[in-house]
Design a protein around this motif. Sequence first.
Motif, PDB file in Angstrom:
ATOM      1  N   ARG A  43      37.036  -5.484 104.396  1.00 50.22           N
ATOM      2  CA  ARG A  43      36.661  -5.464 105.803  1.00 50.22           C
ATOM      3  C   ARG A  43      36.867  -6.848 106.434  1.00 50.22           C
ATOM      4  N   ARG A  49      36.838  -0.617 108.724  1.00 48.28           N
ATOM      5  CA  ARG A  49      35.378  -0.678 108.704  1.00 48.28           C
ATOM      6  C   ARG A  49      34.836   0.301 107.674  1.00 48.28           C
ATOM      7  N   GLU A  50      33.614   0.045 107.246  1.00 48.06           N
ATOM      8  CA  GLU A  50      33.022   0.858 106.189  1.00 48.06           C
ATOM      9  C   GLU A  50      32.838   2.302 106.649  1.00 48.06           C
TER      10      GLU A  50
END
Length: 287
Positions: A43, A49-50
């Motif tokens: 990231r 993004r997670e």
Amino acid sequence: MTIESALVDGTGLIGTSAALALREKGVTVYLSDIDGRAVRLARELGAGREWAGEEADVAVIAVPPHLVGERLAELQKQGAARTYTDVASVKADPIADAERLGCDLTSYVPGHPLAGRERSGPAAARAELFQGRPWALCPGLRTDAEALRRARELVTLCGATAVTVGAAEHDSAVALVSHAPHLVASAMAASLQGGDDVALSLAGQGLRDVTRIAAGDPLLWQRILSGNAVAVAGVLDRIAADLAVAASALRSGDPAGVTDLLWRGVAGHGRIPGTPGCRDPAGSTGR
């Protein structure tokens, strides 16, 4: 472009490189990994993004071969994506695992990008890793046409060239062009352990070229080789026979035995795509 979002499950070298390449093309990328530190590093590198459970257009399963079937089953149960593919360097075993686990094979397109580095982990990832490289796709009889189309689009977005090939043919091919070469490089590199400091101080670029890939992760390669053991062993048997003949010729003072191998080496090297004067073997097949 119909791929607007992608889930990359596994943020090692290949997964993070794919994520970076997709981000450069404007794709929204979600990242997932059992190692939270790897996700955070990917990231921070700008790979995405997670993942928080969003549905993606395509999921790229970038885990070791023996885990592909399990991850595919879990992600499909969660409805993670419309299309699923993987990047494992062997295909027959992951496909068999997926069948055994009852995965939906219509939305699954087994894949394998023929690209990598001797380093591993997200820190080694590069957006250009797949640029101009072949990327094998091994659709089965039940693979949906839309899933295959989306997998091909993924390959294109990453800068690679899709090569459609059967799973068994793929595993036989990579035994020759990837798996056996890794063991040969490792054998050469292992022999350096017996070399003294004088010998190693004389090492040139040729030795570095021959042994570069031997720096790969041994545990990962053990799993890869175990999944393609018979095919790799056959290639190694042929190489060992050639080396045995060359060693015998050198001992007996018969230069012809060595010269034959050297000339065949020149001919074989000339068949590698990208080598000056080589006609691309895929050119006549559409691969």
